[in-house]
Design an enzyme around this catalytic site. Sequence first.
Site, short mmCIF file in Angstrom:
data_model
loop_
_atom_site.label_atom_id
_atom_site.label_comp_id
_atom_site.label_asym_id
_atom_site.label_seq_id
_atom_site.Cartn_x
_atom_site.Cartn_y
_atom_site.Cartn_z
CG PHE A 7 95.13 17.04 -85.59
CD1 PHE A 7 93.85 16.56 -85.38
CD2 PHE A 7 95.44 18.32 -85.13
CE1 PHE A 7 92.90 17.34 -84.71
CE2 PHE A 7 94.50 19.10 -84.48
CZ PHE A 7 93.23 18.61 -84.26
CG ASP B 285 84.12 -14.38 -83.14
OD1 ASP B 285 84.72 -13.89 -84.11
OD2 ASP B 285 84.29 -13.98 -81.96
CE LYS C 185 85.60 -10.92 -80.35
NZ LYS C 185 86.02 -12.32 -80.53
CG ASP D 68 87.14 -7.83 -83.95
OD1 ASP D 68 88.08 -7.10 -83.59
OD2 ASP D 68 87.27 -9.06 -84.14
CG ASN E 20 89.85 -7.90 -86.72
OD1 ASN E 20 90.59 -7.98 -85.75
ND2 ASN E 20 88.72 -8.56 -86.81
CG ASP F 165 90.87 3.33 -76.12
OD1 ASP F 165 89.75 3.77 -75.82
OD2 ASP F 165 91.16 2.95 -77.28
CD GLU G 145 90.09 -32.23 -71.48
OE1 GLU G 145 91.22 -31.85 -71.80
OE2 GLU G 145 89.28 -32.71 -72.32
C1 GLA Z 1 89.67 -10.80 -84.36
C2 GLA Z 1 89.22 -11.05 -82.95
C3 GLA Z 1 89.01 -12.52 -82.74
C4 GLA Z 1 87.98 -13.03 -83.72
C5 GLA Z 1 88.41 -12.71 -85.14
C6 GLA Z 1 87.31 -13.01 -86.13
O1 GLA Z 1 90.95 -11.27 -84.60
O2 GLA Z 1 90.13 -10.53 -82.03
O3 GLA Z 1 88.60 -12.77 -81.42
O4 GLA Z 1 86.75 -12.42 -83.44
O5 GLA Z 1 88.75 -11.34 -85.28
O6 GLA Z 1 87.65 -12.68 -87.40
#
Ligand code: GLA
Length: 746
Positions: free
Chosen positions: A281, A367, A477, A479, A481, A535, A615
């Site tokens: 930084f 997803d 969602k 993400d 990664n 966080d 189930e």
């Molecule tokens: C990450 C997320 C998972 C899923 C994958 C898709 O690992 O944490 O829940 O969404 O990416 O690539």
Amino acid sequence: MAITFNEKTKVFSMHTKNSTWQMQVSKYGHLLHLYYGRKISEGELSYLVRGINRGFSGTPYEAGEDRAYSLDTYPQEYSAFGVGDYREACLCVEHEDGSRAAELLFDSCEICQGKYMLSGLPAVWADKGEAETLKILLKDKASGVEVTLLYGVFEEYDVITRACRIRNGGETEVWLERALSACLDIQRDDLEMITFYGRHTMERLIERGKCRHGKIVADSLRGSSSHQQNPFVILCETGAGEEWGECYGMSLVYSGSFLAVAEVDQLNQTRFVMGIHPQGFRWKLKAGEEFTAPEVIFSFGGSGYGDLSRNLHRLYREHLTRGKYRDKRRPVLLNNWEATEFHFTEEQLLSLAADAKELGVELFVMDDGWFGGRNHDRCGLGDWRANPKKLPKGVKGLAEKIHQLGMEFGIWIEPEMINEDSDLFRTHPDWCLTAPGRTPNRERGQLVLDMSRPEARDYLFDSIGKILRKAKVDYVKWDMNRSLSDVWSGACSAMRQGEIGHRYVLGVYELMERFVSCFPDILWEGCSGGGGRFDAGMLYYMPQIWCSDNTDAIERISIQYGTSFGYPVSSIGAHVSVSPNLQTGRTMPLATRGIVAMAGAFGYELDVRKLNCRERELIREQIRWYKQYQELMLYGDYYRLTKTEENQDFAAWQFVSRNQKLSLASAVCLHARSNPLFGRIRLKGLKEDAWYQVRRERLTDEPGMESEEQEVTMCPGGGLMHAGVNLPVFEKDYESVRFVVEMMEC
Ligand code: GLA
């Protein structure tokens, strides 16, 4: 008034319900820390600060022959490098002449109603009357550098927030080499530091160690807050537990690389500092420019870290998260990731959704894998348009069909990333973080988009925004990664590359703010390979975060347990997945998978079409149950009843409604024994003298054991809390039980 300033003695006092923070302007103008701890309603603690002439601890020039006065031994409110304090510094300024120093002297102060906010950064918020703000201006005379310390006092929550603004009030440019947010010099040496460490699919495990001479560090250099260490730590007196011991909780409201250090000095005093990680930084401030260091939330608990957690939970729910879903019930969702990964057709998604609907699921989430050429993890990121082979009528077409089923609809995105095999990369190869002349580090086959570039953010807002405008999307969602590496931006001069790590985070925040304000009806869930960016900063934008890619309920018990120290149940994304579990191969009863996921924002992540009749019946019942008690579980008080790091036989936790009339406790057998001991849990948070009815329900999904075993007891709250309730004798690993505790009408 929660904040006072005594003009005569120059003592500042900040009071919350159970804590007091005091500091004083010294005779030479330095701002000294006096005290932070249990409430002291009256009196000033100036006498605590003492000095004697000590070798190798120098004296500021203006103190002359007053050799007892040393910045190296006196407790500081905001430590700076280069002027005789050799402990961990918050601030290090390099001046144009190459010198590194800042002697911060008191200039002025202001106390006002309401809570300060930080431009471009997340922060705890409050309406007027809900908090008070103290601003203290410190100045380095030689350079004109100014530091404004900001304090926000939330009396009811036992919380004091801190942040600071650093302004170059001089005429030449300066470089910030360190700009941490806060310092806390505690005059005691009996502290332990609790940190939350981990790795991908095993986040926020608890670790505890004695603070000793030298330093204990929790940090991340990954560009994000990370799976490996969380930017929330606790300092507590030796031996402190859930209900005993003085504890200080510190949570950084920031999602990038961070540093938290606890240092015990030569006089056995403990210094704690926290903020943006200084490694890598370097921030340039031209004359008149200002830098804002992110907020740290301080919370003090006089009776263990249980109260500390609950104070933070309430604060986050009520004054950090925003938007429609802040205190609204969350829809029960089905996410297709573990069922299909990248391989699906619209038809398959629809059949999954229709089946889920029939079970009572309210929201279907599509997803990864729906955009660009994304059939595996090496391509497509950056191309935010539907893949017509998978979604012939686009996201809109699928969204309409899902809504026709009577369900809400959500999608997954990963805006901050780019695959080399994408049209975005082919058009803008310079939009990713890579250093000239080097091949970049790849992670999951992807590179990182340069979020410091406004044009990259505009592109993301336009392309993803177009989809969200066209299709009715109820949930997203978000993400992220991979960790950052090769942090170099082509949009920035060589001299300013040290700013990119932080500019990346500011860019992410700016984009998130645009999205959440333009699409206020969407429920946003954060994610970073599960809980790699769990966080307080993220929770300002998104009320929930996918807690871990590990969906094994038994492992989740430890992950969610650690997470609960700093974060509320309502923020913890938790799903029931298939058994045997895809990550661990462990077989667990559906009932137990349900009970664990219900300590969070609840959903499913499995191929519901493959479930058998029993189930399906159990899931219908789970969802009915969750809906009935959701408010209690998400917004009630949360108690940890066992220590997962110690108790290997069973784990238990409890929810209590704010009026103490209703409570739920859950327990899971971690290890069944051949000649078992009797297990018992002591409930918490009930009214001592009120009578409660306790219904113990042993959960099972064994075929042929259709009826749940139930046992009803009546007992005053005192008995349930001090003597406890009996657990059943568990016969098998991973069995579970729950207790419904209801106050009886007199
Ligand atoms: C990450 C997320 C998972 C899923 C994958 C898709 O690992 O944490 O829940 O969404 O990416 O690539």
